[in-house]
Design a protein around this motif. Structure first.
Motif, PDB file in Angstrom:
ATOM      1  N   GLU A 108      21.782  -6.627  52.711  1.00  0.00           N
ATOM      2  CA  GLU A 108      22.094  -7.098  50.837  1.00  0.00           C
ATOM      3  C   GLU A 108      21.052  -7.976  50.556  1.00  0.00           C
ATOM      4  O   GLU A 108      21.353  -8.434  49.464  1.00  0.00           O
ATOM      5  CB  GLU A 108      23.929  -7.994  51.059  1.00  0.00           C
ATOM      6  CG  GLU A 108      23.716  -8.642  51.238  1.00  0.00           C
ATOM      7  CD  GLU A 108      25.790  -8.616  51.791  1.00  0.00           C
ATOM      8  OE1 GLU A 108      25.760  -9.760  52.160  1.00  0.00           O
ATOM      9  OE2 GLU A 108      25.935  -8.146  51.169  1.00  0.00           O
ATOM     10  N   ASN A 109      20.652  -9.195  51.308  1.00  0.00           N
ATOM     11  CA  ASN A 109      19.594 -10.692  51.050  1.00  0.00           C
ATOM     12  C   ASN A 109      18.429 -10.282  50.858  1.00  0.00           C
ATOM     13  O   ASN A 109      17.667 -10.386  50.669  1.00  0.00           O
ATOM     14  CB  ASN A 109      19.922 -10.940  52.115  1.00  0.00           C
ATOM     15  CG  ASN A 109      21.434 -11.451  51.603  1.00  0.00           C
ATOM     16  OD1 ASN A 109      22.680 -11.265  51.491  1.00  0.00           O
ATOM     17  ND2 ASN A 109      21.961 -12.088  53.556  1.00  0.00           N
ATOM     18  N   ILE A 110      18.114  -9.020  51.033  1.00  0.00           N
ATOM     19  CA  ILE A 110      16.448  -8.709  51.497  1.00  0.00           C
ATOM     20  C   ILE A 110      16.580  -6.952  50.732  1.00  0.00           C
ATOM     21  O   ILE A 110      16.913  -5.976  50.271  1.00  0.00           O
ATOM     22  CB  ILE A 110      15.687  -8.420  52.425  1.00  0.00           C
ATOM     23  CG1 ILE A 110      16.311  -9.441  53.301  1.00  0.00           C
ATOM     24  CG2 ILE A 110      14.452  -7.933  51.910  1.00  0.00           C
ATOM     25  CD1 ILE A 110      15.876  -9.332  54.379  1.00  0.00           C
ATOM     26  N   ARG A 111      15.220  -7.044  49.468  1.00  0.00           N
ATOM     27  CA  ARG A 111      15.149  -6.046  48.718  1.00  0.00           C
ATOM     28  C   ARG A 111      13.699  -5.355  48.658  1.00  0.00           C
ATOM     29  O   ARG A 111      12.837  -5.925  48.735  1.00  0.00           O
ATOM     30  CB  ARG A 111      15.604  -5.547  47.742  1.00  0.00           C
ATOM     31  CG  ARG A 111      15.639  -4.951  46.208  1.00  0.00           C
ATOM     32  CD  ARG A 111      15.520  -4.542  44.939  1.00  0.00           C
ATOM     33  NE  ARG A 111      15.425  -3.651  43.997  1.00  0.00           N
ATOM     34  CZ  ARG A 111      14.127  -3.285  43.582  1.00  0.00           C
ATOM     35  NH1 ARG A 111      13.485  -4.258  44.053  1.00  0.00           N
ATOM     36  NH2 ARG A 111      13.339  -1.980  42.877  1.00  0.00           N
ATOM     37  N   LEU A 112      13.929  -4.273  49.573  1.00  0.00           N
ATOM     38  CA  LEU A 112      12.529  -3.626  50.360  1.00  0.00           C
ATOM     39  C   LEU A 112      11.237  -2.647  48.684  1.00  0.00           C
ATOM     40  O   LEU A 112      12.268  -2.199  48.225  1.00  0.00           O
ATOM     41  CB  LEU A 112      12.432  -2.722  51.219  1.00  0.00           C
ATOM     42  CG  LEU A 112      10.765  -1.472  51.750  1.00  0.00           C
ATOM     43  CD1 LEU A 112      10.392  -3.390  51.628  1.00  0.00           C
ATOM     44  CD2 LEU A 112      10.955  -1.435  52.992  1.00  0.00           C
ATOM     45  N   GLU A 113      10.499  -3.172  48.259  1.00  0.00           N
ATOM     46  CA  GLU A 113       9.755  -2.248  47.393  1.00  0.00           C
ATOM     47  C   GLU A 113       8.477  -2.201  47.405  1.00  0.00           C
ATOM     48  O   GLU A 113       7.928  -3.001  48.401  1.00  0.00           O
ATOM     49  CB  GLU A 113       9.731  -3.495  46.055  1.00  0.00           C
ATOM     50  CG  GLU A 113       8.783  -3.001  44.431  1.00  0.00           C
ATOM     51  CD  GLU A 113       8.994  -4.011  43.236  1.00  0.00           C
ATOM     52  OE1 GLU A 113       8.007  -3.275  42.566  1.00  0.00           O
ATOM     53  OE2 GLU A 113      10.156  -5.095  43.734  1.00  0.00           O
ATOM     54  N   VAL A 114       8.511  -0.131  47.763  1.00  0.00           N
ATOM     55  CA  VAL A 114       6.561  -0.252  47.935  1.00  0.00           C
ATOM     56  C   VAL A 114       6.147   0.386  46.747  1.00  0.00           C
ATOM     57  O   VAL A 114       7.168   0.966  45.987  1.00  0.00           O
ATOM     58  CB  VAL A 114       7.392   1.311  48.820  1.00  0.00           C
ATOM     59  CG1 VAL A 114       6.266   1.757  48.466  1.00  0.00           C
ATOM     60  CG2 VAL A 114       8.057   0.800  49.763  1.00  0.00           C
ATOM     61  N   ILE A 115       5.178  -0.078  46.917  1.00  0.00           N
ATOM     62  CA  ILE A 115       4.423   0.099  45.331  1.00  0.00           C
ATOM     63  C   ILE A 115       3.332   1.306  45.838  1.00  0.00           C
ATOM     64  O   ILE A 115       2.524   1.285  47.109  1.00  0.00           O
ATOM     65  CB  ILE A 115       3.755  -1.076  44.957  1.00  0.00           C
ATOM     66  CG1 ILE A 115       4.084  -1.895  44.296  1.00  0.00           C
ATOM     67  CG2 ILE A 115       2.767  -0.871  44.181  1.00  0.00           C
ATOM     68  CD1 ILE A 115       4.675  -3.320  45.309  1.00  0.00           C
TER      69      ILE A 115
END
Length: 448
Positions: free
Chosen positions: A87-94
């Motif tokens: 909940e404290n990290i959001r992984l964003e893949v480009i």
């Protein structure tokens, strides 16, 4: 005589005194109201900040990584699982280009700007030394113990080092190998070849009996795949390309020239098609699957595809051929994670790496994609072996790896080798001439 009192003046004076008192009271009231209102405003602001600041502090930290488009799509289930459980990290893949060279260029451009938007670098094994030498990666040595590293293939760990520091944690591996047609070899009573000479001899027998049009397929186009393929033939000949410790160049030594001569002989003896000097992985795979070729050098991904082709059930894999008394070598490929030195979220980026390296996460991913794990235990994992029965045999291949030179100038060195090796294979230079020129230019590169 008494003074005369002007009543009008007295009335005016009294009125003035009353007005002054009223104004004084009004001014006092005005200032009191101002300070009271200011106090209320400050109190209200503090109350709002007490609510807003914790709310902002609880927003998840975004960790970004650039990945080839195909694999970025394959990652989506893993990204969803990660974000739901952190909940404290959001992984964003480009999503980037599928061409690995273009992805490397995008990372390089971002790092050169000095403040990369990427917290993680998802890297081909041959990028590590260049990125580390430029100061673009964080040292991971203190984040993992030697015992934890033993769970992975040794070659994958070594490929992630630069100057005795660890800059890349492996995720999936790759290794070159020899595919062979079991049915064709059975028809002539031949065992799978171990040496270069045996491969040529069996190929010629199959051609003479019209059982195969071509004996051996390999990647001869002038690109990185040519360097990878030649690394295996060079190891099998007992030679070397560049010693990363001493910077010695071995391309003009007899063993290296013999390696080039073997490849040239497969063309001149019609063991390999003349067009092999224009082939990359996919061209060789499709031709092998057509059923008219005995042997193929390629990567593990071919196994699953060939298992759904016309030659399904009639092929197997083994370590690459070599000269008598020399070692077989599988050119090590594969991908893994590094942390950008400019990232403001290094701990969160490490949490992503840990998640992707959990055995249960990797099992799920490799079952879906057919990629090859770096974690040794997964080569004998029952669910994976049930779907990919070749994995135990593949472990033997990738445990005999040969690395392309782990040096910061690798990209330039590979370009030099590709140019001169292509000249030798197409016949515009002799193997001796080509390798001498390649050695001279490589030495100049390293000295500069």
């Amino acid at each position: 005589m008494f003074p005369v009192v002007n009543c009008k003046n007295l009335v005016m004076l009294q009125k003035h005194r009353i007005n002054r008192q009223i104004n004084s009271r009004l001014l006092h009231l005005k200032y009191s109201r101002f300070w009271r209102n200011l106090g209320l405003a400050i109190a209200s602001l503090l109350a709002v900040l007490c609510v807003i600041i914790p709310a902002f502090s609880q927003q998840p930290v975004t960790v970004r990584v650039l990945v080839q488009a195909l694999e970025a799509a394959q990652w989506q289930p893993l990204v969803k699982d990660f974000n739901e459980n952190h909940e404290n990290i959001r992984l964003e893949v480009i999503s980037g280009p599928n061409n690995t060279n273009l992805v490397e260029d995008l990372y390089t451009s971002a790092f050169l700007l000095g403040d990369s938007p990427y917290d993680l670098a998802y890297m081909d094994i041959v990028w590590v030394q260049k990125f580390a030498a430029a100061g673009w990666l964080s040292d991971l040595s203190n984040r993992v113990t030697p015992g934890q590293l033993q769970a992975y293939l040794e070659g994958d760990i070594d490929g992630g080092r630069y100057q005795d520091k660890l800059y890349r944690m492996p995720f999936r591996t790759d290794g070159g190998m020899l595919y062979y047609r079991t049915d064709l070899l059975e028809k002539i009573g031949a065992e799978p070849p171990d040496t270069f000479d045996e491969l040529i001899e069996i190929s010629q027998r199959l051609q003479e009996e019209d059982l195969a049009q071509w004996g051996y397929l390999w990647q001869g186009r002038q690109y990185e795949g040519l360097s990878a393929m030649f690394t295996e033939i060079l190891e099998g000949s007992g030679g070397f390309w560049i010693d990363p410790d001493t910077q010695e160049v071995g391309l003009d030594k007899p063993e290296a020239i013999a390696a080039v001569q073997f490849l040239r002989d497969t063309i001149t003896k019609n063991i390999s098609p003349p067009g092999v000097t224009t082939y990359a992985e996919e061209e060789t795979r499709r031709l092998f699957e057509s059923g008219n070729t005995a042997f193929l050098r390629n990567w593990p991904y071919v196994y699953s595809l060939a298992s759904n082709s016309d030659i399904a059930g009639n092929f197997a894999i083994k370590p690459m051929v070599h000269a008598p008394g020399k070692n077989s070598g599988a050119c090590l490929g594969g991908w893994g994670f590094g942390i950008a030195s400019t990232s403001r979220h290094k701990d969160e980026a490490w949490a992503v790496i840990n998640f992707f390296n959990k055995p249960e996460v990797q099992r799920k991913y490799f079952l879906e994609t057919g990629y090859v794990p770096s974690r040794i235990s997964l080569f004998n994992d029952p669910p994976l072996v049930e779907k990919f029965p070749y994995l135990p045999n593949l472990l033997e291949v990738v445990q005999n790896p040969v690395l392309r030179p782990p040096i910061a100038q690798y990209a330039q060195a590979s370009d030099i080798l590709q140019r001169y090796l292509s000249a030798a294979l197409t016949g515009s230079r002799t193997p001796e001439q080509a390798m001498q020129a390649a050695s001279n230019e490589t030495r100049a590169l390293l000295n500069r």
